[in-house]
Design an enzyme around this catalytic site. Structure first.
Site, PDB file in Angstrom:
ATOM      1  N   GLY A 162       2.773  -1.281   4.301  1.00 30.22           N
ATOM      2  CA  GLY A 162       2.727   0.140   3.970  1.00 30.22           C
ATOM      3  C   GLY A 162       4.135   0.661   3.719  1.00 30.22           C
ATOM      4  N   GLY A 163       4.728   1.259   4.737  1.00 25.48           N
ATOM      5  CA  GLY A 163       6.031   1.918   4.614  1.00 25.48           C
ATOM      6  C   GLY A 163       7.089   1.095   3.889  1.00 25.48           C
ATOM      7  N   GLY A 211       2.176   2.074  10.650  1.00 19.26           N
ATOM      8  CA  GLY A 211       3.044   3.239  10.476  1.00 19.26           C
ATOM      9  C   GLY A 211       3.716   3.704  11.753  1.00 19.26           C
ATOM     10  N   GLU A 248      -5.322  -5.434  10.558  1.00 16.32           N
ATOM     11  CA  GLU A 248      -4.315  -4.397  10.753  1.00 16.32           C
ATOM     12  C   GLU A 248      -4.613  -3.631  12.043  1.00 16.32           C
ATOM     13  OE1 GLU A 248      -2.428  -3.120   6.822  1.00 16.32           O
ATOM     14  OE2 GLU A 248      -4.331  -2.090   6.915  1.00 16.32           O
ATOM     15  N   HIS A 275      -9.471   0.722   4.866  1.00 12.02           N
ATOM     16  CA  HIS A 275      -8.155   0.897   5.493  1.00 12.02           C
ATOM     17  C   HIS A 275      -8.300   1.806   6.711  1.00 12.02           C
ATOM     18  CE1 HIS A 275      -4.053   2.291   6.170  1.00 12.02           C
ATOM     19  NE2 HIS A 275      -3.685   1.156   5.602  1.00 12.02           N
ATOM     20  N   ASN A 318       0.869  -1.187   0.000  1.00  9.92           N
ATOM     21  CA  ASN A 318       0.000   0.000   0.000  1.00  9.92           C
ATOM     22  C   ASN A 318       0.901   1.230   0.000  1.00  9.92           C
ATOM     23  OD1 ASN A 318      -1.814   2.032   0.462  1.00  9.92           O
ATOM     24  ND2 ASN A 318      -2.281   1.446   2.579  1.00  9.92           N
ATOM     25  N   TRP A 319       0.969   1.883  -1.157  1.00  4.75           N
ATOM     26  CA  TRP A 319       1.889   3.017  -1.285  1.00  4.75           C
ATOM     27  C   TRP A 319       1.314   4.285  -0.652  1.00  4.75           C
ATOM     28  CZ3 TRP A 319       3.881   2.502  -7.084  1.00  4.75           C
ATOM     29  CH2 TRP A 319       4.556   1.279  -7.210  1.00  4.75           C
ATOM     30  N   LYS A 320       0.069   4.239  -0.240  1.00  8.18           N
ATOM     31  CA  LYS A 320      -0.604   5.403   0.365  1.00  8.18           C
ATOM     32  C   LYS A 320      -0.418   6.642  -0.537  1.00  8.18           C
ATOM     33  CE  LYS A 320       0.317   3.318   4.814  1.00  8.18           C
ATOM     34  NZ  LYS A 320       0.124   3.420   6.239  1.00  8.18           N
ATOM     35  N   SER A 338       3.351  -2.329  10.283  1.00 11.09           N
ATOM     36  CA  SER A 338       4.808  -2.289  10.411  1.00 11.09           C
ATOM     37  C   SER A 338       5.476  -3.618  10.068  1.00 11.09           C
ATOM     38  CB  SER A 338       5.215  -1.801  11.813  1.00 11.09           C
ATOM     39  OG  SER A 338       4.695  -0.503  12.040  1.00 11.09           O
ATOM     40  N   GLU A 359      -6.707   4.248   7.802  1.00 13.60           N
ATOM     41  CA  GLU A 359      -6.597   5.698   7.583  1.00 13.60           C
ATOM     42  C   GLU A 359      -7.883   6.255   6.994  1.00 13.60           C
ATOM     43  OE1 GLU A 359      -2.921   5.321   5.486  1.00 13.60           O
ATOM     44  OE2 GLU A 359      -2.003   4.713   7.375  1.00 13.60           O
TER      45      GLU A 359
HETATM   46  C1  PEP Z   1      -0.809  -0.172   5.827  1.00 21.82           C
HETATM   47  O1  PEP Z   1      -0.806   0.946   5.347  1.00 21.82           O
HETATM   48  O2  PEP Z   1      -1.720  -0.963   5.540  1.00 21.82           O
HETATM   49  C2  PEP Z   1       0.286  -0.563   6.717  1.00 21.82           C
HETATM   50  C3  PEP Z   1       0.259  -1.750   7.258  1.00 21.82           C
HETATM   51  O3  PEP Z   1       1.279   0.356   6.912  1.00 21.82           O
HETATM   52  P1  PEP Z   1       2.707   0.088   7.629  1.00 21.82           P
HETATM   53  O4  PEP Z   1       3.258  -1.191   7.056  1.00 21.82           O
HETATM   54  O5  PEP Z   1       3.536   1.276   7.275  1.00 21.82           O
HETATM   55  O6  PEP Z   1       2.444  -0.042   9.089  1.00 21.82           O
END
Ligand code: PEP
Length: 253
Positions: free
Chosen positions: A236-237, A175, A169, A97, A9-11, A215, A99
């Site tokens: 994500g990151g 994040g 999640e 998601h 997920n590049w957000k 994470s 966010e």
């Molecule tokens: C996400 O955006 O779904 C996510 C899990 O982010 P991160 O890996 O950065 O925690």
């Protein structure tokens, strides 16, 4: 046997050059395994979807959107429909998601409509669920996840639900650099599978993929993937760095 699935997920990150470069590096680094021993998808921002679809057209990596709107077409300024995403070559879409739930303010009701719209439009939705830190501390994790799953899948037949991937999640792990321990994640994943068994039939509960997100990194991916009910990772990151994402993909094989 459930095939492992790793999605990035590049957000709201990358630009017109870095999105294509990142997609190219992921494709060239996962030639032998993507699609063969692990399903891989990337979810760039809307505006870079077409360029990334084109870049990945000769690969076995799928492309997903980070969101959709619930209607097919019409006067919905700024929104993007499932059929538009399908039209440009997307296969997946993230729905609910954290966010979007907690920053943008999406409700369970809206997320349910998005899941239904995604399936009707021929997309494979990834339904994201997870508790806030305060909810975990108040021992409400199972209750929250149950509400989000029952509501997100309400009214859908088992056949339609078989198009869905669930992503657990925990919001406190997204994040933040804090990862749920493999045991904490497995506990919730096993609970989700049991819930699906109660809601549908045994085969569906056995076949549906439940990803962990929060994470996930090269250093913890293998331990997470060793858990019986963790079928993949939503990243994500770490998905913004090709080497890290490729290491996670390899850990999932
Ligand atoms: C996400 O955006 O779904 C996510 C899990 O982010 P991160 O890996 O950065 O925690």
């Amino acid at each position: 046997m459930r095939k492992a699935f790793v999605a990035g997920n590049w957000k709201m990150n990358t630009d017109s050059h870095t999105s294509v470069n990142l997609a190219e590096s992921i494709a060239s680094g996962s030639l032998e395994i993507a699609g063969a021993s692990v399903d891989v998808a990337v979810c760039p921002p809307f505006v870079y979807l077409q360029a990334v679809v084109k870049t990945l057209s000769a690969s076995n990596i799928s492309v997903g959107a980070q969101d959709i709107y619930v209607e097919r077409q019409g006067a919905f300024t700024g929104e993007i429909s499932a059929s538009m995403l399908k039209d440009i070559g997307c296969n997946y879409v993230l729905c609910g998601h954290s966010e979007r739930r907690h920053v943008i303010g999406e409700t369970d009701e809206l997320i349910k409509k998005k899941i239904t719209a995604a399936i009707s439009g021929g997309l494979l939705p990834v339904l994201c669920v997870g508790e806030l830190l305060a909810e975990r501390q108040a021992n409400q994790t199972n209750e929250v996840v149950t509400r989000q799953i029952k509501s997100g899948l309400a009214g859908l037949s088992a056949e339609k639900v078989s198009a869905v991937t669930i992503a657990y999640e925990p919001v406190w792990a997204i994040g933040t650099g804090l990862t749920a321990t493999p045991q904490q994640a497995q506990e919730v994943h096993a609970f989700v599978r049991k819930l699906l068994l109660q809601m549908y039939d045994g085969q569906l509960a056995e076949d549906i993929r439940i990803l962990y997100g929060g994470s996930a990194k090269p250093g913890n991916a293998a331990d997470l993937m060793r858990q019986q009910d963790i079928d993949g990772l939503l990243v994500g990151g770490a998905s913004l760095n090709a080497d890290d994402f490729l290491a996670i993909i390899r850990a999932a094989v």
